[in-house]
Design a protein around this motif. Structure first.
Motif, PDB file in Angstrom:
ATOM      1  N   LEU A  70      36.544  -9.838  33.266  1.00 60.50           N
ATOM      2  CA  LEU A  70      35.198 -10.307  33.386  1.00 60.50           C
ATOM      3  C   LEU A  70      35.303 -11.973  33.785  1.00 60.50           C
ATOM      4  CD1 LEU A  70      32.030 -10.218  32.503  1.00 60.50           C
ATOM      5  CD2 LEU A  70      32.648 -11.861  31.082  1.00 60.50           C
ATOM      6  N   TYR A 108      45.217   0.126  31.201  1.00 59.88           N
ATOM      7  CA  TYR A 108      44.324   1.071  31.329  1.00 59.88           C
ATOM      8  C   TYR A 108      44.918   2.399  30.885  1.00 59.88           C
ATOM      9  CZ  TYR A 108      41.165  -2.086  33.534  1.00 59.88           C
ATOM     10  OH  TYR A 108      40.302  -3.000  33.957  1.00 59.88           O
ATOM     11  N   PRO A 139      39.006   5.561  24.301  1.00 62.41           N
ATOM     12  CA  PRO A 139      39.646   4.844  24.978  1.00 62.41           C
ATOM     13  C   PRO A 139      39.963   5.274  26.327  1.00 62.41           C
ATOM     14  CG  PRO A 139      41.203   5.718  23.437  1.00 62.41           C
ATOM     15  CD  PRO A 139      40.068   6.414  23.590  1.00 62.41           C
ATOM     16  N   ALA A 177      38.616   2.817  30.625  1.00 65.03           N
ATOM     17  CA  ALA A 177      38.605   1.528  30.889  1.00 65.03           C
ATOM     18  C   ALA A 177      38.540   1.470  32.554  1.00 65.03           C
ATOM     19  CB  ALA A 177      40.513   1.318  30.645  1.00 65.03           C
ATOM     20  N   TYR A 183      31.943   0.434  20.760  1.00 61.98           N
ATOM     21  CA  TYR A 183      32.544  -0.373  21.937  1.00 61.98           C
ATOM     22  C   TYR A 183      31.737  -0.758  22.989  1.00 61.98           C
ATOM     23  CZ  TYR A 183      36.111  -2.085  25.368  1.00 61.98           C
ATOM     24  OH  TYR A 183      36.729  -2.826  26.165  1.00 61.98           O
ATOM     25  N   SER A 230      29.031  -3.233  22.167  1.00 58.13           N
ATOM     26  CA  SER A 230      29.415  -4.341  21.798  1.00 58.13           C
ATOM     27  C   SER A 230      29.776  -5.112  23.040  1.00 58.13           C
ATOM     28  CB  SER A 230      30.405  -4.686  20.873  1.00 58.13           C
ATOM     29  OG  SER A 230      30.289  -3.572  19.987  1.00 58.13           O
ATOM     30  N   VAL A 231      30.620  -4.600  24.058  1.00 53.63           N
ATOM     31  CA  VAL A 231      31.110  -5.423  24.924  1.00 53.63           C
ATOM     32  C   VAL A 231      30.067  -5.628  26.072  1.00 53.63           C
ATOM     33  CG1 VAL A 231      32.819  -5.458  26.781  1.00 53.63           C
ATOM     34  CG2 VAL A 231      33.309  -4.253  24.699  1.00 53.63           C
ATOM     35  N   ILE A 289      27.387  -6.734  25.808  1.00 52.40           N
ATOM     36  CA  ILE A 289      26.531  -7.891  25.460  1.00 52.40           C
ATOM     37  C   ILE A 289      26.875  -9.065  26.087  1.00 52.40           C
ATOM     38  CG2 ILE A 289      26.244  -9.558  23.494  1.00 52.40           C
ATOM     39  CD1 ILE A 289      26.053  -7.420  21.490  1.00 52.40           C
ATOM     40  N   VAL A 290      28.043  -9.159  26.437  1.00 53.66           N
ATOM     41  CA  VAL A 290      28.791 -10.445  27.092  1.00 53.66           C
ATOM     42  C   VAL A 290      28.927 -10.308  28.656  1.00 53.66           C
ATOM     43  CG1 VAL A 290      29.864 -11.488  25.241  1.00 53.66           C
ATOM     44  CG2 VAL A 290      31.024  -9.622  26.527  1.00 53.66           C
ATOM     45  N   GLN A 291      28.410  -9.314  29.129  1.00 55.08           N
ATOM     46  CA  GLN A 291      28.772  -9.001  30.630  1.00 55.08           C
ATOM     47  C   GLN A 291      27.614  -9.937  31.404  1.00 55.08           C
ATOM     48  OE1 GLN A 291      31.018  -7.262  31.700  1.00 55.08           O
ATOM     49  NE2 GLN A 291      31.586  -6.947  29.534  1.00 55.08           N
ATOM     50  N   THR A 292      27.998 -10.496  32.344  1.00 51.87           N
ATOM     51  CA  THR A 292      26.919 -11.364  33.011  1.00 51.87           C
ATOM     52  C   THR A 292      26.700 -10.523  34.561  1.00 51.87           C
ATOM     53  OG1 THR A 292      28.654 -12.476  34.096  1.00 51.87           O
ATOM     54  CG2 THR A 292      27.687 -13.585  32.458  1.00 51.87           C
ATOM     55  N   ARG A 307      28.203  -4.303  35.748  1.00 54.27           N
ATOM     56  CA  ARG A 307      29.390  -4.014  34.585  1.00 54.27           C
ATOM     57  C   ARG A 307      28.514  -3.694  33.408  1.00 54.27           C
ATOM     58  NH1 ARG A 307      34.401  -5.350  35.686  1.00 54.27           N
ATOM     59  NH2 ARG A 307      35.452  -5.827  33.915  1.00 54.27           N
ATOM     60  N   TYR A 319      29.004  -0.610  30.941  1.00 55.34           N
ATOM     61  CA  TYR A 319      29.336  -0.451  29.220  1.00 55.34           C
ATOM     62  C   TYR A 319      28.034   0.410  28.956  1.00 55.34           C
ATOM     63  CZ  TYR A 319      33.749  -3.219  29.609  1.00 55.34           C
ATOM     64  OH  TYR A 319      34.552  -3.789  29.890  1.00 55.34           O
ATOM     65  N   SER A 372      22.517   1.202  18.370  1.00 50.60           N
ATOM     66  CA  SER A 372      21.516   1.186  19.309  1.00 50.60           C
ATOM     67  C   SER A 372      20.605  -0.011  19.336  1.00 50.60           C
ATOM     68  CB  SER A 372      20.617   2.303  19.091  1.00 50.60           C
ATOM     69  OG  SER A 372      19.751   2.362  18.291  1.00 50.60           O
ATOM     70  N   LEU A 400      19.942  -3.430  22.199  1.00 53.13           N
ATOM     71  CA  LEU A 400      18.868  -3.915  22.810  1.00 53.13           C
ATOM     72  C   LEU A 400      18.886  -5.361  23.412  1.00 53.13           C
ATOM     73  CD1 LEU A 400      16.000  -2.759  22.319  1.00 53.13           C
ATOM     74  CD2 LEU A 400      15.529  -4.831  20.882  1.00 53.13           C
ATOM     75  N   TYR A 401      19.952  -6.171  22.529  1.00 52.20           N
ATOM     76  CA  TYR A 401      20.103  -7.396  23.035  1.00 52.20           C
ATOM     77  C   TYR A 401      20.302  -7.414  24.655  1.00 52.20           C
ATOM     78  CZ  TYR A 401      21.928 -12.023  23.474  1.00 52.20           C
ATOM     79  OH  TYR A 401      22.119 -13.265  23.941  1.00 52.20           O
TER      80      TYR A 401
END
Lengths: 646, 510
Positions: free
Chosen positions: A597, A627, B248, B251, B311, B314-315, B317-320, B324, B328, B444, B448-449
């Motif tokens: 990212l 991966y 997993p 990826a 996973y 959570s991940v 959340i930080v995507q801009t 992407r 997730y 879930s 929402l965030y």
């Protein structure tokens, strides 16, 4: 059928204004403007109100409940859900309050939003809110209630951020939404617990089940009730989830009046009353409700004392009054909780709309340190504001005297109540009178402390805004008369409220009051009046004759600093909840597993072929191997499950 | 169910699609003369002209194929049949699944017509690949033996590897295509390994036979045969888990979703996922209980599903980058769908819940990506949160569409996502998997965030003044968005018909 019309009218208003918003923006010309939008929105809600009145006073007069089904929503694994609306005496009170107050506020909005470029959108949201609120009130099953529950949250969020020109409003909207969802989690959890145990989710079934000797253990009944109550604390802004409501004041003032004072925030109280069968079977949960209500009433009243933003004072006041409602519910006096909910809707809507009128007249100024002396310039606003203040402070015979006095009496005498809570409630009532009169004195009395510019523009608001104020002021005066205790009226004036709600809230178990002599009851009533007078007296002594500028909050010391900064709760939440979560998600998840990212953003912007080589070299050495490695690890884990049987 | 060798009546749709492929190839051969013929009357560049022509041709073809499916249903009287010596199932409830996948294809097409020109992607290649992939997906959900299954899976996947790389001048696109190809090959290896183990354990490649042989009490536990059976099932699961991107094995997802052309991303996230889930359901959630194996599968599925939900949410959340983030999110949604199977109740109900969720997910993801495509302009990508700033001002319609999509993804009523989630959670509650349910529920709410974040950016941020996006008419994209939005709301308010259809589809899988 009628119930559907009540619910659908605002939806039709919302959809038509919504479509017009989109078309207006796309075409660049107006299909219809703010005036038509306002009339449509107001008309829809007013029509709902008229039909509601008809339904409640004509149809419901002869029956205990009216239930109307549209169709089966879905059938999932043993759970059958239908779209059914139910009007009984509990929802009737709420229905009238919501459609009535909404009508008044819609009317007020026509004047308030005048000249705003996105007024059509505003009315669309406002109607959508009413629609969702009506779903919440009339829905006869938990999922349907939840649809409304979520819907009002969404509208609240949209309306807080309505003027998204400044960042603060956007953040406030987001905060409201997220905090509410924490509450909703509780609600959903409670719903699942109920479903898992009784297999049905209609309100009547739930109450019946818990009333008739339930198969659930004492522990789980209480857990279920507390889960639902957590939902209520989110929506009704109670400790610990109250933090969103004061920030929500960033929205337009009629929205604060409608959503964040009169209707949506009372949904939690309404829900607890709805499920009183469950709560009466859960004594521990009742104590939690009682204590949380009392503490919220007390702490937010103390915070309100030192706020300088007129809307913030009212916001903390709302939180505090909601605390009173929960105190009533926790003491088992569900009818009184609904009574206070109703009177509060009147006087708090009046206060908020009054503050809107003040802000309007003050050219957008919200800080009461720069107001003063508005009495002569804005007489209608002043008088209505004063009436509502007297009402909230608890002077007889204004509305809150009856409802608040009944709450305190029930807390004092009920088998669920307790004396310490009563003391806390009484002190909160004292603070209420104090901060409200402080607000009145600082705003309307003394000399004007704002700029010359503001003084020059100072004017009374238009009729569309003052007429609603007057209606609400009248209601704040007489609204309490439907619930005059027998002790005062000596039986000459019927206690309409008690008579009306009596059956509905005692269906699932009576709450016993300890026996006290009449003199004690009179004494407590007298004490209530004395508290109101004391609050007014202290406020008058301190603020009536104030001269010159008020001190800057930065110079506050000691307790006033603590209260002005709201006990630093927001900062505390930021430190112990928000920041750790953020760093967890950044450090653990992002850095370990998705490094792409950070450098990915930079790489994405480059489109030269030169980069490709780098990309491929990265492919060779970096990501793709890891991966693949993840997959191998996953495969190993999957194979490991074989040991379960081999 | 009748067993036939071959009856074209059952495969009219697939045959039609195959014919469309031929027609498209031929049409492209004549593209030059056609362009020159109309050159005087059109303002478009040659590529754009070709793309539009190919797009509309494909569109008409898809509509005819859809009509053929409906006609098949009439012709066969809704009776399913097994064709080609236990190779393919056809007819009956399967037609619902096929129609859904085709609709996903049509929506993808509507989203692509303009996008291909913006990205200078040669339309004919693109649409041909799309047709091939669709044909693969349609065959995949009908496959009755493992050879056919593998064949169809590759037929679906290989065109997608190529489509991901179609943005030839964009290194990100190339990179993700290679990544997807390599990892896809890796996962096919697992799949084949699983199939050969199963063959070794049971001596059959027909899915129903294999499942019967593995079911209790046919197979004795703690024998080498059972060991190979269990290993076979596990490897098969890994191969499929890759396609639906369970953690997993996920990826590749964010990189590929980000790098691919947005309509392809949308297609992958719905059609591929849905058909792969149909296969997972067929093998793992079928009516035959695996007896002792069930406990392995409950543990394995529950574990992977739950970490996927945790996973992915959570991940995200930080995507801009919104694509992407949606990647997730799609990982997380796969987790939810897998959760419904995890109790291994072997009931139609569980499969119904998954298929309903998957179909609803088609509408919501198409809508979310559709809005991104709508806002994409020549030389201006709309992919990051920054690009969405203040969109609600200029495009309130698009913003409203995005709101519907985000709410549905977040599972907020009355959108279809809510109904879907309720069903998933009902499966868990009925199976008494309370803790799993609570954790999934909690995440879930975490989700929402980031969904709300999109709305915050659109509604409450000031647009960047230097990045003005001019509006332009994009009729096909609007059609796709409006149809998806309508479906989301309608299926949320009136889910019963779709529930019944999902049930029909689910019961034919077994």
């Amino acid at each position: 059928m009628e119930l559907f019309i009540i619910v659908l009218l605002p939806l039709i208003g919302a959809v038509s204004n919504g479509i017009v918003t989109v078309i207006n923006a796309a075409r660049g010309k107006q299909v219809w403007g703010e005036k038509t939008a306002g009339v449509i929105a107001f008309g829809a809600v007013a029509a709902s109100f008229v039909i509601s009145v008809y339904m409640v006073f004509v149809k419901l007069a002869h029956s205990e409940a009216i239930s109307q089904t549209a169709y089966q929503w879905m059938a999932v694994g043993g759970l059958k859900l239908s779209i059914t609306f139910m009007l009984d005496h509990i929802s009737a009170v709420m229905l009238l309050v919501v459609t009535g107050v909404s009508s008044v506020i819609h009317f007020y909005s026509i004047g308030y939003i005048h000249g705003d470029e996105s007024s059509v959108r505003y009315f669309s949201y406002l109607n959508l809110f009413v629609f969702a609120m009506l779903l919440l009130i009339l829905g006869d099953s938990m999922p349907l209630m939840f649809v409304g529950w979520e819907g009002v949250g969404l509208c609240s969020y949209l309306l807080i951020g309505f003027w998204y020109k400044d960042e603060e409003k956007a953040i406030a909207g987001k905060k409201a939404f997220i905090v509410n969802r924490i509450g909703d989690f509780g609600f959903l959890l409670g719903m699942f617990l109920i479903f898992a145990n009784i297999g049905s989710l209609t309100i009547a079934d739930v109450n019946h089940y818990f009333h008739a000797n339930p198969g659930m253990t004492f522990f789980w009944i209480n857990v279920t009730a507390i889960c639902l109550f957590i939902g209520a604390t989110g929506k009704s802004a109670q400790i610990p989830l109250y933090v969103w409501l004061p920030d929500a004041m960033a929205g337009p003032t009629p929205v604060s009046a409608l959503i964040h004072a009169a209707t949506m925030v009372t949904a939690g109280v309404y829900m607890v009353c709805r499920f009183h069968g469950l709560f009466l079977a859960a004594p521990i949960a009742m104590h939690v409700v009682l204590w949380i209500g009392a503490l919220t009433a007390f702490f937010s009243a103390t915070i309100a004392i030192f706020q300088n933003d007129i809307k913030k004072v009212l916001a903390y006041s709302t939180v505090s009054q909601l605390g009173f409602m929960f105190m009533a519910a926790g003491a088992g006096a569900f009818a009184i909780a609904l009574f206070h909910l109703m009177t509060h809707a009147f006087f708090k809507a009046c206060l908020f709309l009054g503050s809107g009128s003040v802000i309007h007249g003050m050219s957008g100024e919200q800080d009461i340190r720069f107001m003063g002396g508005l009495k002569s310039k804005m007489p209608h606003t002043y008088w209505t504001f004063l009436v509502a203040t007297i009402a909230i402070a608890g002077f007889p015979p204004f509305a809150a005297f009856f409802s608040k006095d009944e709450i305190l009496w029930n807390v004092f005498a009920s088998e669920y109540g307790n004396k310490i809570v009563w003391v806390i409630g009484a002190i909160a009532a004292l603070f209420t009178a104090f901060y409200m009169f402080r607000l009145v004195y600082l705003t309307f009395f003394g000399e004007f402390r704002g700029t010359h510019e503001q003084e020059h523009h100072l004017h009374e608001s238009p009729k569309t805004m003052t007429v609603p104020l007057m209606i609400l002021a009248v209601l704040s005066t007489i609204g309490g008369w439907i619930g005059i205790p027998k002790l005062l009226s000596l039986g000459f004036i019927p206690n309409v409220l008690e008579h009306y709600l009596e059956h509905a809230v005692s269906k699932y178990g009576e709450v016993h009051l300890h026996h006290y002599s009449h003199s004690i009851e009179y004494g407590l009533m007298g004490l209530s009046v004395a508290i109101a007078i004391a609050g007014w007296f202290f406020a008058k002594r301190k603020y009536a004759a104030i001269k010159g500028q008020l001190p800057d909050p930065a110079t506050y010391k000691g307790i006033s600093k603590l209260l002005y900064n709201k006990y630093w709760i927001d900062e505390l939440y930021m430190k112990i909840v928000v920041n750790p979560l953020k760093s967890l998600s950044t450090n653990v998840f992002l850095n370990i597993t998705d490094k792409r990212l950070i450098d990915g953003v930079a790489n994405g912007s480059a489109s030269s072929w030169g980069r490709v080589a780098m990309m491929f070299s990265k492919l060779q050495t970096g990501n793709i191997q890891s991966y693949g490695f993840y997959m191998i690890v996953g495969a190993a884990l999957a194979v490991a499950f074989i040991w379960i049987i081999f | 169910m009748s067993e036939l060798f071959f009856d074209p009546a059952f495969l009219l749709g697939e045959l039609g699609l195959a014919a469309l492929i031929v027609v498209l190839t031929l049409a492209d051969a004549f593209r030059k003369p056609l362009y020159q013929l109309f050159n005087g009357t059109t303002q478009l560049s040659e590529l754009e002209y070709r793309n539009r022509q190919a797009g509309w041709l494909t569109g008409i073809g898809f509509v005819i194929v859809a009509a053929l499916f409906i006609y098949t249903n009439k012709l066969t009287g809704g009776e399913p049949a097994i064709l080609l010596h236990n190779s393919l199932k056809a007819g009956g409830g399967l037609l619902i699944g096929k129609l859904v996948i085709l609709i996903a294809g049509i929506l993808t097409l509507l989203l692509s017509i303009r996008y291909t020109s913006i990205e200078s992607i040669p339309g004919i290649d693109y649409y041909l690949l799309l047709c091939f992939s669709l044909l693969g997906a349609l065959t995949l959900i009908a496959a009755e033996n493992f050879i056919m299954l593998f064949l169809a899976l590759e037929m679906m996947s290989i065109p997608i590897y190529a489509m991901v790389g179609l943005k030839r001048y964009n290194p990100r696109s190339d990179e993700s295509a290679i990544k997807y190809l390599l990892l896809g090959g890796f996962s096919s290896g697992f799949l084949l390994l699983g199939i050969s183990f199963l063959y070794g354990a049971t001596g059959s490649l027909v899915i129903s036979d294999v499942l019967t042989s593995l079911s209790f009490p046919t197979i004795e536990l703690a024998t080498p045969q059972a060991l190979f059976g269990a290993l076979g099932l596990i490897f098969l699961f890994i191969g499929l888990a890759f396609k639906v991107s369970l953690v997993p094995f996920h990826a590749w997802t964010p990189d590929v979703y980000e790098g691919a052309a947005t309509p392809i991303t949308a297609f992958m996230s719905v059609a591929v996922k849905l058909s792969a889930f149909a296969v997972i359901l067929k093998i793992f959630a079928g009516s035959t209980s695996f007896g002792g194996f069930d406990s392995i599968l409950v543990g394995m599925l529950g574990f992977f599903a739950l970490i996927t939900v945790m996973y992915g949410n959570s991940v995200a959340i930080v995507q801009t980058n919104v694509k992407r983030m949606l990647a997730y999110s799609s990982i997380a949604h796969a987790g939810y769908m897998a959760l419904a199977i995890a109790p291994m109740t072997h009931t139609v109900d569980a499969a119904k819940a998954v298929l309903f969720y998957g179909i609803g997910y088609v509408a919501m993801n198409m809508l979310a990506f559709g809005v991104l495509i709508y806002l994409t302009r020549q030389n201006h990508y709309c992919e990051t949160l920054d690009d969405l700033k203040g969109v609600a001002r200029k495009f309130p319609g698009a913003a409203a569409m995005m709101t519907i999509a985000m709410f549905s993804l977040a599972g907020i009523p009355p959108a279809v996502g809510f109904v879907g989630k309720i069903q998933i959670f009902m499966q868990l509650i009925n199976a008494h998997m309370y803790i799993t349910a609570v954790i999934a529920l909690l995440f879930s709410f975490v989700a929402l965030y980031f969904y709300i974040n999109v709305l915050v950016v659109m509604y409450m941020k000031e647009p960047d003044t230097d990045k003005t996006i001019e509006s332009s008419h994009q009729f096909p994209v609007w059609v796709a968005m409006a149809a998806s939005a309508l479906l989301i709301i309608l299926l949320g308010i009136l889910p019963t018909p779709l529930l019944n259809w999902s049930q029909q589809w689910a019961s034919i899988l077994f």
